[in-house]
Write a protein that holds these residues in place. Structure first.
Motif, PDB file in Angstrom:
ATOM      1  N   MET A   1       0.977  -0.560  21.982  1.00  0.00           N
ATOM      2  CA  MET A   1      -0.098  -1.145  21.222  1.00  0.00           C
ATOM      3  C   MET A   1      -0.682  -0.084  20.290  1.00  0.00           C
ATOM      4  N   ILE A   2      -0.882  -0.441  19.076  1.00  0.00           N
ATOM      5  CA  ILE A   2      -1.406   0.489  18.076  1.00  0.00           C
ATOM      6  C   ILE A   2      -2.929   0.450  18.110  1.00  0.00           C
ATOM      7  N   LYS A   3      -3.531   1.614  18.134  1.00  0.00           N
ATOM      8  CA  LYS A   3      -4.994   1.713  18.218  1.00  0.00           C
ATOM      9  C   LYS A   3      -5.629   1.512  16.851  1.00  0.00           C
ATOM     10  N   LYS A   4      -6.906   1.146  16.866  1.00  0.00           N
ATOM     11  CA  LYS A   4      -7.640   0.899  15.622  1.00  0.00           C
ATOM     12  C   LYS A   4      -7.805   2.174  14.811  1.00  0.00           C
ATOM     13  N   GLY A   5      -8.019   3.296  15.493  1.00  0.00           N
ATOM     14  CA  GLY A   5      -8.195   4.569  14.798  1.00  0.00           C
ATOM     15  C   GLY A   5      -6.942   5.000  14.055  1.00  0.00           C
ATOM     16  N   PHE A   6      -5.782   4.722  14.635  1.00  0.00           N
ATOM     17  CA  PHE A   6      -4.523   5.067  13.982  1.00  0.00           C
ATOM     18  C   PHE A   6      -4.335   4.245  12.711  1.00  0.00           C
ATOM     19  N   ILE A   7      -4.648   2.968  12.796  1.00  0.00           N
ATOM     20  CA  ILE A   7      -4.521   2.100  11.619  1.00  0.00           C
ATOM     21  C   ILE A   7      -5.517   2.526  10.548  1.00  0.00           C
ATOM     22  N   ALA A   8      -6.746   2.858  10.955  1.00  0.00           N
ATOM     23  CA  ALA A   8      -7.752   3.312   9.996  1.00  0.00           C
ATOM     24  C   ALA A   8      -7.312   4.620   9.325  1.00  0.00           C
ATOM     25  N   GLY A   9      -6.699   5.506  10.071  1.00  0.00           N
ATOM     26  CA  GLY A   9      -6.197   6.750   9.496  1.00  0.00           C
ATOM     27  C   GLY A   9      -5.086   6.518   8.494  1.00  0.00           C
ATOM     28  N   ILE A  10      -4.175   5.622   8.799  1.00  0.00           N
ATOM     29  CA  ILE A  10      -3.078   5.307   7.881  1.00  0.00           C
ATOM     30  C   ILE A  10      -3.628   4.694   6.593  1.00  0.00           C
ATOM     31  N   VAL A  11      -4.604   3.793   6.710  1.00  0.00           N
ATOM     32  CA  VAL A  11      -5.206   3.175   5.531  1.00  0.00           C
ATOM     33  C   VAL A  11      -5.934   4.224   4.687  1.00  0.00           C
ATOM     34  N   THR A  12      -6.651   5.136   5.346  1.00  0.00           N
ATOM     35  CA  THR A  12      -7.361   6.197   4.632  1.00  0.00           C
ATOM     36  C   THR A  12      -6.396   7.106   3.890  1.00  0.00           C
ATOM     37  N   VAL A  13      -5.311   7.465   4.531  1.00  0.00           N
ATOM     38  CA  VAL A  13      -4.308   8.311   3.878  1.00  0.00           C
ATOM     39  C   VAL A  13      -3.704   7.595   2.675  1.00  0.00           C
ATOM     40  N   GLY A  14      -3.458   6.304   2.810  1.00  0.00           N
ATOM     41  CA  GLY A  14      -2.924   5.538   1.686  1.00  0.00           C
ATOM     42  C   GLY A  14      -3.880   5.496   0.507  1.00  0.00           C
ATOM     43  N   ILE A  15      -5.162   5.319   0.802  1.00  0.00           N
ATOM     44  CA  ILE A  15      -6.156   5.295  -0.267  1.00  0.00           C
ATOM     45  C   ILE A  15      -6.250   6.658  -0.951  1.00  0.00           C
ATOM     46  N   ILE A  16      -6.255   7.723  -0.177  1.00  0.00           N
ATOM     47  CA  ILE A  16      -6.358   9.061  -0.752  1.00  0.00           C
ATOM     48  C   ILE A  16      -5.104   9.413  -1.550  1.00  0.00           C
ATOM     49  N   LEU A  17      -3.941   9.013  -1.068  1.00  0.00           N
ATOM     50  CA  LEU A  17      -2.702   9.250  -1.834  1.00  0.00           C
ATOM     51  C   LEU A  17      -2.731   8.496  -3.161  1.00  0.00           C
ATOM     52  N   ALA A  18      -3.213   7.259  -3.141  1.00  0.00           N
ATOM     53  CA  ALA A  18      -3.303   6.484  -4.382  1.00  0.00           C
ATOM     54  C   ALA A  18      -4.314   7.116  -5.334  1.00  0.00           C
ATOM     55  N   LEU A  19      -5.446   7.558  -4.806  1.00  0.00           N
ATOM     56  CA  LEU A  19      -6.465   8.208  -5.629  1.00  0.00           C
ATOM     57  C   LEU A  19      -5.939   9.505  -6.238  1.00  0.00           C
ATOM     58  N   ALA A  20      -5.227  10.281  -5.446  1.00  0.00           N
ATOM     59  CA  ALA A  20      -4.663  11.536  -5.949  1.00  0.00           C
ATOM     60  C   ALA A  20      -3.576  11.272  -6.992  1.00  0.00           C
ATOM     61  N   ALA A  21      -2.799  10.233  -6.804  1.00  0.00           N
ATOM     62  CA  ALA A  21      -1.739   9.928  -7.754  1.00  0.00           C
ATOM     63  C   ALA A  21      -2.307   9.447  -9.095  1.00  0.00           C
ATOM     64  N   PHE A  22      -3.346   8.631  -9.043  1.00  0.00           N
ATOM     65  CA  PHE A  22      -3.919   8.102 -10.283  1.00  0.00           C
ATOM     66  C   PHE A  22      -4.709   9.147 -11.053  1.00  0.00           C
ATOM     67  N   THR A  23      -5.411  10.030 -10.342  1.00  0.00           N
ATOM     68  CA  THR A  23      -6.220  11.045 -11.026  1.00  0.00           C
ATOM     69  C   THR A  23      -5.430  12.296 -11.347  1.00  0.00           C
ATOM     70  N   GLY A  24      -4.365  12.544 -10.632  1.00  0.00           N
ATOM     71  CA  GLY A  24      -3.562  13.739 -10.849  1.00  0.00           C
ATOM     72  C   GLY A  24      -4.126  14.977 -10.165  1.00  0.00           C
ATOM     73  N   LYS A  25      -5.172  14.821  -9.373  1.00  0.00           N
ATOM     74  CA  LYS A  25      -5.772  15.945  -8.651  1.00  0.00           C
ATOM     75  C   LYS A  25      -5.328  15.877  -7.192  1.00  0.00           C
ATOM     76  N   TRP A  26      -4.274  16.592  -6.888  1.00  0.00           N
ATOM     77  CA  TRP A  26      -3.712  16.556  -5.554  1.00  0.00           C
ATOM     78  C   TRP A  26      -4.505  17.403  -4.571  1.00  0.00           C
ATOM     79  N   SER A  27      -5.511  18.117  -5.059  1.00  0.00           N
ATOM     80  CA  SER A  27      -6.351  18.906  -4.154  1.00  0.00           C
ATOM     81  C   SER A  27      -7.224  18.018  -3.281  1.00  0.00           C
ATOM     82  N   TYR A  28      -7.358  16.738  -3.637  1.00  0.00           N
ATOM     83  CA  TYR A  28      -8.095  15.800  -2.788  1.00  0.00           C
ATOM     84  C   TYR A  28      -7.472  15.721  -1.397  1.00  0.00           C
TER      85      TYR A  28
END
Length: 70
Positions: free
Chosen positions: A1-28
């Protein structure tokens, strides 16, 4: 069973990767992963101290009103 925290972490990483890709600032990625790591370390320490103080009977974060403090 997948925990809620793991899913929240995956979603957060996806959002940050998208933000870094669109802005071009990978230091985020460094700042966000460092902050998430620090928060996780603090929470783990809080749970450890909680288990040492209260033992294995109950936890400090439980919703019950009454609990025995050893």
């Amino acid at each position: 069973m997948i925990k809620k925290g793991f899913i929240a972490g995956i979603v957060t990483v996806g959002i940050i990767l998208a933000l870094a890709a669109f802005t071009g600032k990978w230091s985020y990625l460094y700042s966000v992963s460092g902050t998430m790591g620090a928060v996780s370390l603090v929470l783990a320490l809080a749970y450890l101290i909680d288990s040492i103080v209260l033992g294995s009977t109950r936890t400090f974060f439980s919703a019950k009103k009454t609990r025995k403090v050893s």
